[in-house]
Design an enzyme around this catalytic site. Sequence first.
Site, short mmCIF file in Angstrom:
data_model
loop_
_atom_site.label_atom_id
_atom_site.label_comp_id
_atom_site.label_asym_id
_atom_site.label_seq_id
_atom_site.Cartn_x
_atom_site.Cartn_y
_atom_site.Cartn_z
N CYS A 157 -13.77 6.13 -28.59
CA CYS A 157 -15.08 7.13 -28.74
C CYS A 157 -16.16 6.81 -27.43
CB CYS A 157 -15.91 6.02 -29.87
SG CYS A 157 -15.14 6.20 -31.40
N TYR A 167 -0.21 -0.85 -12.18
CA TYR A 167 -1.50 -0.73 -12.47
C TYR A 167 -1.67 -0.14 -14.00
CZ TYR A 167 -1.78 -2.11 -7.97
OH TYR A 167 -1.42 -3.02 -6.70
N ARG A 173 -6.19 4.34 -15.44
CA ARG A 173 -6.01 4.62 -14.02
C ARG A 173 -6.93 6.15 -14.24
NH1 ARG A 173 -2.43 6.15 -11.44
NH2 ARG A 173 -3.14 5.83 -9.52
N GLY A 191 0.66 -1.20 0.10
CA GLY A 191 0.11 -0.13 0.10
C GLY A 191 0.65 1.18 -0.01
C1 LIG Z 1 -3.18 -5.04 -4.03
C2 LIG Z 1 -2.71 -5.73 -2.70
C3 LIG Z 1 -1.43 -5.56 -2.39
C4 LIG Z 1 -0.52 -4.47 -3.00
O1 LIG Z 1 -1.00 -2.96 -2.85
P1 LIG Z 1 0.04 -2.01 -3.35
O2 LIG Z 1 -0.78 -0.62 -3.32
O3 LIG Z 1 0.32 -2.16 -4.81
O4 LIG Z 1 1.39 -2.00 -2.68
C5 LIG Z 1 -0.77 -5.98 -1.24
N1 LIG Z 1 -1.49 -6.95 -0.62
C6 LIG Z 1 -2.95 -7.28 -0.97
C7 LIG Z 1 -3.46 -8.41 -0.35
C8 LIG Z 1 -3.63 -6.74 -2.05
O5 LIG Z 1 -4.74 -7.10 -2.33
#
Ligand SMILES: *Cc1c(COP(=O)(O)O)cnc(C)c1O
Length: 434
Positions: A358, A387, A327, A238
């Site tokens: 379109c 992504y 995105r 994250g």
């Molecule tokens: C998507 C996800 C991640 C990675 O998220 P990032 O924001 O790309 O670091 C890690 N663990 C789980 C369970 C996820 O679904």
Amino acid sequence: MHHFHYAGPDLHCESVDLAAVAKLYGTPTYVYSATTIADNYRRLQQGLAGLDVQLCYAAKANSNLAVLKHLSNLGAAFDLVSGGELRRVLAAGGNVRQSVFAGVGKTEAEIKLALQNEIFAFHVESEPEMARINHVAGTLGVKAPISIRVNPDVDAKTHAKVTTGKSDNKFGIPLKYAAAAYEAAAKYPNLAIKGVQMHIGSQLTSIEPFVEAVQKLAPLAADLKARFGISYFSIGGGMGIIYRDALASGQAAWWESQPAETRPLTPESYGAALKPLLQPLGLKILLEHGRFLVGNAGVLLARVEHLKRGAGKNFLIVDAAMNDLVRPAMYDSYHEIVPLHRDSSRRALVADVVGPICESGDCFAKDRQLQEVGEGELIAFMSAGAYGHVMASRYNSRPLAAEVLVQGSSFELVNTRETFEHMIAGERVPAFLK
Ligand SMILES: *Cc1c(COP(=O)(O)O)cnc(C)c1O
């Protein structure tokens, strides 16, 4: 920090002139910097030095085989969310035995594939899933390693579509039911309890939600270690990246110019805040970052088709579209857009940067100021390594874009642009229409 910079007037990835890549492989094309990925990996690891850490790269962020192989060479295992990703890791020669399998809807076939390849652990999201994993393990005569994903109910303060750690999200088991869920798991004959897991969302730009979530889960982790002998705590992924000042943030000077109070999250500050909370647990720590490792290590190259001057509005129409990079359309995301050839004698242009698809949603940026560029000239969308290509589609029958990996002065095509024949290979006209 990353390795995209101007050398003279021309944008380079490491020592490679990006215009040369576009000339050779056409556009739209994704270009990734291997050195940036390696730097990100090492910084994250060093940020938590002193702890027993295993990085499980979240393959969904960018699952190109070359990227997986590179991260595997650096020592990464993987956080997988499908049988397809698991097979990609096998194809890249990655280590499934240190990898984990997440996701709320694992199928029986996926569970079987993961068990046959000796997955390190399943990250279980519900009690019905626990029963299913126990059942599949029983048919194979093995014990399935599991950890429960616990939802700490913290606000990650990120985009609604990528927040996952609130009690109204579909992910994980609420903290107050977690102890009971572990009791239930312990009663299944074919499950082996291995650890505990959390993941609160994506593109987090402050440390507080991570700290709050780890603080909430730490007592449970200690309790599970005492009762079930768990060996690890996965704190998820994250960590966010810089989108707005993407190009400038490649330089150390940019980071030094940021006031301390508003300095973006770094792997160093992340490690410094979390280490004191994690160290006393005496558990192995798994990290599941995706975006942080690859996001600022990629750009999407595109060519200008037309500059359309409208009534009070300019449109820069480029040959990349929402099918290549979704995105902005999906998350209202910002991607910095820069010319491949910088020319200070050019006027500034304010325009909507759009693709040829379109629908009005096919818009990368509204009223964006950039250097005036004309037909045939090249631009780059920064911070497109995560992504990006993985979310591409064939909408408007546009083939999937090419991908290139750079390291130093070397570069190679790591995914050819899709051909029309490949695009329609699975399609058939049924007999009753013939
Ligand atoms: C998507 C996800 C991640 C990675 O998220 P990032 O924001 O790309 O670091 C890690 N663990 C789980 C369970 C996820 O679904």
